[in-house]
Design a protein around this motif. Sequence first.
Motif, PDB file in Angstrom:
ATOM      1  N   ILE A  68     -38.233 -16.605 -12.668  1.00  0.00           N
ATOM      2  CA  ILE A  68     -38.563 -17.238 -13.529  1.00  0.00           C
ATOM      3  C   ILE A  68     -38.059 -18.931 -14.184  1.00  0.00           C
ATOM      4  CG2 ILE A  68     -39.903 -17.254 -16.462  1.00  0.00           C
ATOM      5  CD1 ILE A  68     -41.981 -16.461 -14.651  1.00  0.00           C
ATOM      6  N   GLU A  69     -36.743 -18.213 -14.332  1.00  0.00           N
ATOM      7  CA  GLU A  69     -35.582 -18.719 -14.951  1.00  0.00           C
ATOM      8  C   GLU A  69     -35.527 -20.401 -14.118  1.00  0.00           C
ATOM      9  OE1 GLU A  69     -32.161 -16.903 -16.562  1.00  0.00           O
ATOM     10  OE2 GLU A  69     -32.443 -15.187 -16.261  1.00  0.00           O
ATOM     11  N   ARG A  70     -35.580 -19.655 -13.004  1.00  0.00           N
ATOM     12  CA  ARG A  70     -34.890 -21.154 -11.865  1.00  0.00           C
ATOM     13  C   ARG A  70     -36.458 -21.491 -12.138  1.00  0.00           C
ATOM     14  NH1 ARG A  70     -33.350 -16.763  -8.370  1.00  0.00           N
ATOM     15  NH2 ARG A  70     -35.036 -16.545  -7.491  1.00  0.00           N
ATOM     16  N   LEU A  71     -37.563 -21.039 -11.764  1.00  0.00           N
ATOM     17  CA  LEU A  71     -38.952 -21.926 -12.280  1.00  0.00           C
ATOM     18  C   LEU A  71     -39.004 -23.007 -13.293  1.00  0.00           C
ATOM     19  CD1 LEU A  71     -41.547 -19.614 -10.653  1.00  0.00           C
ATOM     20  CD2 LEU A  71     -41.153 -21.944  -8.919  1.00  0.00           C
ATOM     21  N   PHE A  72     -38.184 -21.844 -14.288  1.00  0.00           N
ATOM     22  CA  PHE A  72     -39.028 -23.358 -15.463  1.00  0.00           C
ATOM     23  C   PHE A  72     -37.576 -24.244 -15.978  1.00  0.00           C
ATOM     24  CE2 PHE A  72     -42.116 -20.238 -15.854  1.00  0.00           C
ATOM     25  CZ  PHE A  72     -42.765 -20.549 -16.771  1.00  0.00           C
ATOM     26  N   THR A  73     -36.386 -23.738 -15.486  1.00  0.00           N
ATOM     27  CA  THR A  73     -35.081 -24.664 -15.597  1.00  0.00           C
ATOM     28  C   THR A  73     -35.501 -26.157 -14.503  1.00  0.00           C
ATOM     29  OG1 THR A  73     -34.317 -22.907 -15.789  1.00  0.00           O
ATOM     30  CG2 THR A  73     -32.818 -24.728 -15.082  1.00  0.00           C
ATOM     31  N   GLU A  74     -36.300 -25.769 -13.720  1.00  0.00           N
ATOM     32  CA  GLU A  74     -36.399 -26.712 -12.929  1.00  0.00           C
ATOM     33  C   GLU A  74     -38.095 -27.328 -13.134  1.00  0.00           C
ATOM     34  OE1 GLU A  74     -36.913 -29.943  -9.789  1.00  0.00           O
ATOM     35  OE2 GLU A  74     -35.088 -28.334  -9.759  1.00  0.00           O
ATOM     36  N   LEU A  75     -38.418 -27.009 -13.870  1.00  0.00           N
ATOM     37  CA  LEU A  75     -39.504 -27.433 -14.527  1.00  0.00           C
ATOM     38  C   LEU A  75     -39.292 -28.115 -15.905  1.00  0.00           C
ATOM     39  CD1 LEU A  75     -42.769 -25.027 -14.993  1.00  0.00           C
ATOM     40  CD2 LEU A  75     -42.401 -27.015 -13.415  1.00  0.00           C
ATOM     41  N   PHE A  76     -38.290 -27.778 -16.652  1.00  0.00           N
ATOM     42  CA  PHE A  76     -37.538 -28.846 -16.906  1.00  0.00           C
ATOM     43  C   PHE A  76     -36.280 -29.263 -16.853  1.00  0.00           C
ATOM     44  CE2 PHE A  76     -33.040 -29.126 -19.620  1.00  0.00           C
ATOM     45  CZ  PHE A  76     -33.658 -29.638 -20.606  1.00  0.00           C
ATOM     46  N   ARG A  77     -36.079 -29.847 -16.025  1.00  0.00           N
ATOM     47  CA  ARG A  77     -35.739 -31.434 -15.159  1.00  0.00           C
ATOM     48  C   ARG A  77     -36.584 -32.305 -14.238  1.00  0.00           C
ATOM     49  NH1 ARG A  77     -32.609 -26.399 -11.550  1.00  0.00           N
ATOM     50  NH2 ARG A  77     -30.046 -26.922 -12.709  1.00  0.00           N
ATOM     51  N   MET A  78     -37.701 -31.413 -14.272  1.00  0.00           N
ATOM     52  CA  MET A  78     -38.875 -31.980 -14.101  1.00  0.00           C
ATOM     53  C   MET A  78     -39.773 -33.049 -15.238  1.00  0.00           C
ATOM     54  SD  MET A  78     -40.903 -29.692 -11.522  1.00  0.00           S
ATOM     55  CE  MET A  78     -42.452 -31.087 -10.687  1.00  0.00           C
ATOM     56  N   GLY A  79     -38.835 -32.777 -16.766  1.00  0.00           N
ATOM     57  CA  GLY A  79     -39.463 -32.946 -17.921  1.00  0.00           C
ATOM     58  C   GLY A  79     -40.838 -31.920 -18.215  1.00  0.00           C
ATOM     59  N   HIS A  80     -41.268 -31.578 -17.555  1.00  0.00           N
ATOM     60  CA  HIS A  80     -42.571 -30.169 -18.014  1.00  0.00           C
ATOM     61  C   HIS A  80     -42.194 -29.402 -18.779  1.00  0.00           C
ATOM     62  CE1 HIS A  80     -44.999 -32.372 -15.329  1.00  0.00           C
ATOM     63  NE2 HIS A  80     -43.804 -32.865 -14.299  1.00  0.00           N
ATOM     64  N   ALA A  81     -41.267 -28.712 -18.598  1.00  0.00           N
ATOM     65  CA  ALA A  81     -40.780 -27.662 -19.641  1.00  0.00           C
ATOM     66  C   ALA A  81     -39.837 -28.022 -20.889  1.00  0.00           C
ATOM     67  CB  ALA A  81     -40.143 -26.268 -18.847  1.00  0.00           C
ATOM     68  N   HIS A  82     -40.012 -27.222 -22.253  1.00  0.00           N
ATOM     69  CA  HIS A  82     -39.271 -28.148 -23.124  1.00  0.00           C
ATOM     70  C   HIS A  82     -38.354 -27.030 -24.021  1.00  0.00           C
ATOM     71  CE1 HIS A  82     -40.588 -32.462 -22.371  1.00  0.00           C
ATOM     72  NE2 HIS A  82     -41.572 -31.703 -22.429  1.00  0.00           N
ATOM     73  N   SER A  83     -37.628 -27.002 -25.092  1.00  0.00           N
ATOM     74  CA  SER A  83     -36.844 -26.143 -25.469  1.00  0.00           C
ATOM     75  C   SER A  83     -36.284 -26.078 -27.110  1.00  0.00           C
ATOM     76  CB  SER A  83     -35.618 -25.643 -24.919  1.00  0.00           C
ATOM     77  OG  SER A  83     -34.648 -25.985 -24.903  1.00  0.00           O
ATOM     78  N   VAL A  84     -36.471 -25.414 -28.138  1.00  0.00           N
ATOM     79  CA  VAL A  84     -36.549 -26.283 -28.756  1.00  0.00           C
ATOM     80  C   VAL A  84     -35.299 -24.998 -29.950  1.00  0.00           C
ATOM     81  CG1 VAL A  84     -36.918 -26.272 -32.344  1.00  0.00           C
ATOM     82  CG2 VAL A  84     -38.297 -26.748 -29.994  1.00  0.00           C
ATOM     83  N   GLU A  85     -34.164 -25.674 -29.905  1.00  0.00           N
ATOM     84  CA  GLU A  85     -32.796 -24.605 -30.673  1.00  0.00           C
ATOM     85  C   GLU A  85     -32.769 -24.379 -31.523  1.00  0.00           C
ATOM     86  OE1 GLU A  85     -32.484 -26.967 -26.720  1.00  0.00           O
ATOM     87  OE2 GLU A  85     -32.683 -27.862 -28.642  1.00  0.00           O
ATOM     88  N   ALA A  86     -32.005 -22.768 -32.090  1.00  0.00           N
ATOM     89  CA  ALA A  86     -31.363 -22.736 -33.816  1.00  0.00           C
ATOM     90  C   ALA A  86     -30.206 -22.554 -33.152  1.00  0.00           C
ATOM     91  CB  ALA A  86     -32.468 -22.094 -34.399  1.00  0.00           C
ATOM     92  N   TRP A  87     -29.176 -23.368 -34.112  1.00  0.00           N
ATOM     93  CA  TRP A  87     -27.716 -23.362 -34.058  1.00  0.00           C
ATOM     94  C   TRP A  87     -27.305 -22.643 -35.624  1.00  0.00           C
ATOM     95  CZ3 TRP A  87     -25.623 -24.719 -28.752  1.00  0.00           C
ATOM     96  CH2 TRP A  87     -26.470 -24.873 -28.131  1.00  0.00           C
ATOM     97  N   GLN A  88     -26.385 -21.710 -35.479  1.00  0.00           N
ATOM     98  CA  GLN A  88     -25.680 -21.836 -36.717  1.00  0.00           C
ATOM     99  C   GLN A  88     -23.939 -22.424 -36.033  1.00  0.00           C
ATOM    100  OE1 GLN A  88     -26.068 -17.536 -38.067  1.00  0.00           O
ATOM    101  NE2 GLN A  88     -27.993 -18.705 -39.966  1.00  0.00           N
TER     102      GLN A  88
END
Length: 222
Positions: free
Chosen positions: A95-115
């Motif tokens: 799952i991690e590999r597939l969705f990381t590749e989808l991210f590289r393709m511009g289809h998957a996205h993330s929202v990150e919260a930082w401290q």
Amino acid sequence: MSRRSVEVTTDLVLRAYRHGLFPMAEGRAGDKLFWLDPIKRGVLPLDGFHLSRRLLRTVLSDSFIVTADRNFAGTIAGCATPLPDRTDTWINPQIERLFTELFRMGHAHSVEAWQGATLVGGLYGVALGGAFFGESMFSFARDASKVALVHLVARLRLGGFRLLDTQFVTAHLAQFGAAEIPREIYKQHLAEAVDHPAVWLADPGDATLEAEFRGLAGQSAE
């Protein structure tokens, strides 16, 4: 005669999403994926999102720095991390590999919260047309995933998205207005959404986001 297993590719994943299916693994150590098509589907209405005044104050404060698409790998790894109330996860290495590749393709996205420089919460999902398929979220600090979700909804609304699919409804999501709808109704909404043009806005600008946050809170108070 043995049945040949079908290779799960990013193209297959995208086609599955378009037809209402999504993949999961049985566990973190599982080596096989299976496809789900629930009878009841969780959705979070973008025009009916519940944003409390308390959470609005947190979103507008300097408690977190929120970014999008800055650390997809770290976000999906955070979602896969075992927690006291979640000792296993459906996110396996495939799952991690597939969705990381989808991210590289511009289809998957993330929202990150930082401290500071520490990633303490976030979420990720897949975008197809005007549909966003939320996959998973995590939180290592109070309200981190909630703040990330508010940022996601603001970006989806600003970008013209029509559907936020949550797959299932949890108590965490129900407080924001998530609800279950029948599979047949979901697929009608899905068909309309995936053919609707929308734009993923990783950085709409602070002023634009703040105005959207306040609009969400005002909508919730009505």
